[in-house]
Design a protein around this motif. Structure first.
Motif, PDB file in Angstrom:
ATOM      1  N   UNK A  88       1.377  -1.180   0.208  1.00 50.92           N
ATOM      2  CA  UNK A  88       0.169  -0.037   0.355  1.00 50.92           C
ATOM      3  C   UNK A  88       0.589   0.994  -0.249  1.00 50.92           C
ATOM      4  N   UNK A  89       2.204   1.149   0.376  1.00 55.56           N
ATOM      5  CA  UNK A  89       2.797   2.718   0.522  1.00 55.56           C
ATOM      6  C   UNK A  89       3.242   2.514  -0.632  1.00 55.56           C
ATOM      7  N   UNK A  90       4.021   1.689  -1.498  1.00 51.92           N
ATOM      8  CA  UNK A  90       4.418   1.351  -3.087  1.00 51.92           C
ATOM      9  C   UNK A  90       3.119   1.619  -3.792  1.00 51.92           C
ATOM     10  N   UNK A  91       1.962   1.765  -3.281  1.00 49.74           N
ATOM     11  CA  UNK A  91       1.081   2.267  -4.538  1.00 49.74           C
ATOM     12  C   UNK A  91       0.958   3.647  -4.575  1.00 49.74           C
ATOM     13  N   UNK A  92       1.197   4.587  -3.751  1.00 48.93           N
ATOM     14  CA  UNK A  92       0.936   5.698  -3.558  1.00 48.93           C
ATOM     15  C   UNK A  92       1.943   6.278  -4.928  1.00 48.93           C
ATOM     16  N   UNK A  93       3.412   5.985  -4.922  1.00 45.68           N
ATOM     17  CA  UNK A  93       4.895   6.817  -5.420  1.00 45.68           C
ATOM     18  C   UNK A  93       4.084   6.860  -6.635  1.00 45.68           C
ATOM     19  N   UNK A  94       3.842   5.519  -7.457  1.00 47.03           N
ATOM     20  CA  UNK A  94       3.716   6.599  -9.389  1.00 47.03           C
ATOM     21  C   UNK A  94       2.125   7.040  -9.322  1.00 47.03           C
ATOM     22  N   UNK A  95       2.278   8.562  -9.238  1.00 45.19           N
ATOM     23  CA  UNK A  95       0.953   9.747  -9.486  1.00 45.19           C
ATOM     24  C   UNK A  95       0.541   9.288  -8.123  1.00 45.19           C
ATOM     25  N   UNK A  96      -1.139   9.660  -8.551  1.00 46.97           N
ATOM     26  CA  UNK A  96      -1.772   9.623  -7.419  1.00 46.97           C
ATOM     27  C   UNK A  96      -2.620   8.241  -7.321  1.00 46.97           C
ATOM     28  N   UNK A  97      -2.341   7.262  -8.464  1.00 48.35           N
ATOM     29  CA  UNK A  97      -3.175   6.359  -8.622  1.00 48.35           C
ATOM     30  C   UNK A  97      -4.204   6.416  -9.357  1.00 48.35           C
ATOM     31  N   UNK A  99      -4.690   8.692 -11.795  1.00 46.78           N
ATOM     32  CA  UNK A  99      -3.996   8.550 -13.316  1.00 46.78           C
ATOM     33  C   UNK A  99      -3.995   7.404 -14.707  1.00 46.78           C
ATOM     34  N   UNK A 100      -4.663   7.940 -15.586  1.00 51.75           N
ATOM     35  CA  UNK A 100      -5.429   6.879 -16.066  1.00 51.75           C
ATOM     36  C   UNK A 100      -4.449   5.973 -16.717  1.00 51.75           C
ATOM     37  N   UNK A 101      -4.591   4.435 -17.368  1.00 50.75           N
ATOM     38  CA  UNK A 101      -3.883   4.139 -18.080  1.00 50.75           C
ATOM     39  C   UNK A 101      -3.783   4.825 -19.798  1.00 50.75           C
ATOM     40  N   UNK A 102      -2.476   5.095 -20.618  1.00 51.18           N
ATOM     41  CA  UNK A 102      -2.193   5.868 -21.540  1.00 51.18           C
ATOM     42  C   UNK A 102      -1.867   4.871 -22.558  1.00 51.18           C
ATOM     43  N   UNK A 143      -5.340  -3.746  -5.524  1.00 52.58           N
ATOM     44  CA  UNK A 143      -5.065  -2.836  -6.169  1.00 52.58           C
ATOM     45  C   UNK A 143      -4.072  -2.109  -7.169  1.00 52.58           C
ATOM     46  N   UNK A 144      -3.153  -2.404  -7.144  1.00 57.00           N
ATOM     47  CA  UNK A 144      -1.968  -2.300  -8.014  1.00 57.00           C
ATOM     48  C   UNK A 144      -1.831  -3.735  -9.138  1.00 57.00           C
ATOM     49  N   UNK A 145      -2.282  -4.739  -8.841  1.00 56.72           N
ATOM     50  CA  UNK A 145      -2.174  -5.107  -9.922  1.00 56.72           C
ATOM     51  C   UNK A 145      -3.432  -5.038 -10.636  1.00 56.72           C
ATOM     52  N   UNK A 146      -4.697  -4.556  -9.823  1.00 57.28           N
ATOM     53  CA  UNK A 146      -5.770  -3.743 -11.145  1.00 57.28           C
ATOM     54  C   UNK A 146      -4.946  -2.496 -12.095  1.00 57.28           C
ATOM     55  N   UNK A 147      -4.107  -2.370 -11.518  1.00 53.23           N
ATOM     56  CA  UNK A 147      -3.672  -0.971 -11.873  1.00 53.23           C
ATOM     57  C   UNK A 147      -2.386  -1.382 -12.986  1.00 53.23           C
ATOM     58  N   UNK A 148      -1.931  -2.120 -12.606  1.00 52.84           N
ATOM     59  CA  UNK A 148      -0.858  -2.928 -13.471  1.00 52.84           C
ATOM     60  C   UNK A 148      -1.374  -3.077 -14.541  1.00 52.84           C
ATOM     61  N   UNK A 149      -2.336  -4.908 -14.859  1.00 51.24           N
ATOM     62  CA  UNK A 149      -2.977  -5.073 -15.907  1.00 51.24           C
ATOM     63  C   UNK A 149      -3.953  -4.291 -16.971  1.00 51.24           C
ATOM     64  N   UNK A 150      -4.121  -2.931 -16.203  1.00 45.79           N
ATOM     65  CA  UNK A 150      -4.903  -2.119 -16.736  1.00 45.79           C
ATOM     66  C   UNK A 150      -3.873  -1.381 -17.243  1.00 45.79           C
ATOM     67  N   UNK A 151      -2.888  -1.268 -17.482  1.00 44.53           N
ATOM     68  CA  UNK A 151      -1.465  -0.501 -18.354  1.00 44.53           C
ATOM     69  C   UNK A 151      -1.882  -1.829 -19.333  1.00 44.53           C
ATOM     70  N   UNK A 152      -1.444  -2.901 -18.867  1.00 48.19           N
ATOM     71  CA  UNK A 152      -1.123  -3.337 -20.459  1.00 48.19           C
ATOM     72  C   UNK A 152      -2.308  -3.910 -20.259  1.00 48.19           C
ATOM     73  N   UNK A 153      -3.243  -3.375 -20.932  1.00 50.18           N
ATOM     74  CA  UNK A 153      -4.065  -3.860 -21.918  1.00 50.18           C
ATOM     75  C   UNK A 153      -4.540  -3.068 -22.348  1.00 50.18           C
TER      76      UNK A 153
END
Lengths: 264, 264
Positions: A88-97, A99-102, A143-153
């Motif tokens: 959870x501490x790490x998830x706050x690191x990149x942007x504010x979480x 930021x939409x997958x671009x 939450x982290x997995x959700x975000x990473x996979x969204x980016x990969x898709x």
DNA sequence: ACCTGAACACCGTTCAAGT
DNA sequence: ACCTGAACACCGTTCAAGT
């Protein structure tokens, strides 16, 4: 195929690590699940993984070891909580979480996450070690997995490749940082690397490797002897960058939607 | 830059793990360094990392724990020996070790080594865990490094990239197998994977992940819910192949000598 | 509902003492 | 040179008993 949850539903407990199902109560908190986890992280950060024992932790909290068991069930379950808390501490690191997958910069977004994950593991040098054998399915890990996979898709990877790629990215980052943090428990002394002769300082390790390799019998180890100097020059930041660049570029080559800036 | 050893010289002891410097004596060996290492590996293979204690090991050898300390110094030093011994087992895997590095198929040679290393780690599921924090500089590890680096040089990588690439390859393979073996201690039961409901069998883990992910609230985790099925289909052999293909191809792109079958 | 002390069954390592 | 028993200073966890 299986149960779907209603919108807004709370995250169900994962089947892997079950905690005693306690009502979340809150008082003057001389002791509570949260307080125990926080104290554990404090102790780990200060004195390393080997220093964390239920007895010592209890002492830190002004109780006996047995008292902790009512709140966290076991040391292993406590480490589950610590693990997800740090994620959870790490998830706050990149942007504010938020930021939409671009799609146009999915590689950069992925690299940012990899860098943040490494930084987290360097800040808590025991983290990778406690992650071994722990399936990251706590709320923060999800939450982290959700975000990473969204980016990969968003990057155009087929679902199959996205999942494989995500699992591999985690393994690769952990493999690197595990190598990097080793068993080095306590955080490096404030002057680490500046004090010559300190075996824990990064430069010294490389120099030790160089000297030892250079001292080998050259007829048996011609290559190692000739490359000895390179082991002293090894730059971990550069090496990590090479690793994720290589890996993510390879992943990109597997995207079906070919984007303008890349080709098969 | 530093000491060079005479041809044919014995391998000097590395500065990281020092053993009591004993004359190598050999008798009816009721107990000896070799016998202790062999017994430790037997115990580890049979019952896993958690089962290895100096007391239990001594019992296996018909002595008291204190006796072991004269031969191996400490448990950690014993694990150094076990580690290098197992590496030695792995080195015999790819060809006979005398097959020369072949510039025309250096990638294949590298992939064979990566596969052999993974196979070794799957045969001894505690290996990756004991390798954490252990610098691979035992005699067998040196032989392996010599060979891998020779292959990378034969592939035309500049010395700098070869060393970085070698260190990364090790980290990547270890990261993958660490993820794969987790804390799973004892070898899987002979019928693992065939017995339905066995949580340790590979298929079941994927199915558990799928079911759990599918049960998440879809408004918070749309991607995870939609990809849940992919987590059940995950093939570790395929994933490993993807990983080292990706990584080695990326390395190849960094070779300065451009070979006919590749371009910048 | 929460906390406790005491116990159980372990650890790695040391060390004086034996042969 | 090699082995030993006994001790030291720890572990994680359980459990009856308290409030």
């Amino acid at each position: 195929m299986t149960d779907r949850a209603a919108p807004g539903a709370p995250i169900p407990p994962s089947p892997w690590h079950r905690l005693p199902d306690r009502p979340v109560k809150r008082r003057g908190e001389p002791i509570s699940r949260e307080a125990i986890v926080a104290a554990a992280i404090r102790l780990l950060d200060a004195d390393g993984l080997a220093a964390l024992s239920m007895r010592r932790l209890a002492e830190e909290l002004g109780t006996g070891a047995a008292s902790l068991y009512w709140h966290v069930g076991s040391k292993d379950a406590l480490l589950d909580l610590v693990f997800d808390e740090l994620i959870g501490e790490g998830v706050g690191e990149f942007g504010d979480g938020t930021e939409a997958p671009d799609p146009s910069r999915w590689r950069e977004q992925l690299k940012e996450i990899a860098q943040a994950q490494r930084a987290l593991s360097l800040r808590h040098r025991y983290l990778v070690r406690i992650s071994v054998g722990r399936i990251p399915m706590g709320p923060n890990a999800l939450r982290l997995s959700e975000r990473v996979l969204a980016i990969l898709l968003a990057g155009g990877l087929p679902p199959r490749v996205a999942v494989q790629g995500y699992l591999l990215l985690v393994a690769v980052v952990n493999g690197f940082t595990m190598d990097e943090t080793g068993m080095g428990d306590a955080p490096p002394a404030p002057d680490a690397g500046t004090r010559p002769g300190d075996p824990a300082s990064p430069g010294e390790t490389g120099a030790m490797a160089r000297d030892y390799l250079a001292s080998l019998p050259a007829d048996q180890f011609p290559v190692l002897v000739s490359l000895a100097d390179e082991f002293a020059l090894t730059d971990r930041n550069e090496r990590f960058a090479i690793l994720i660049d290589t890996f993510i570029d390879g992943l990109a080559r597997r995207a079906t939607k070919v984007r303008p800036d890349e080709s098969a």
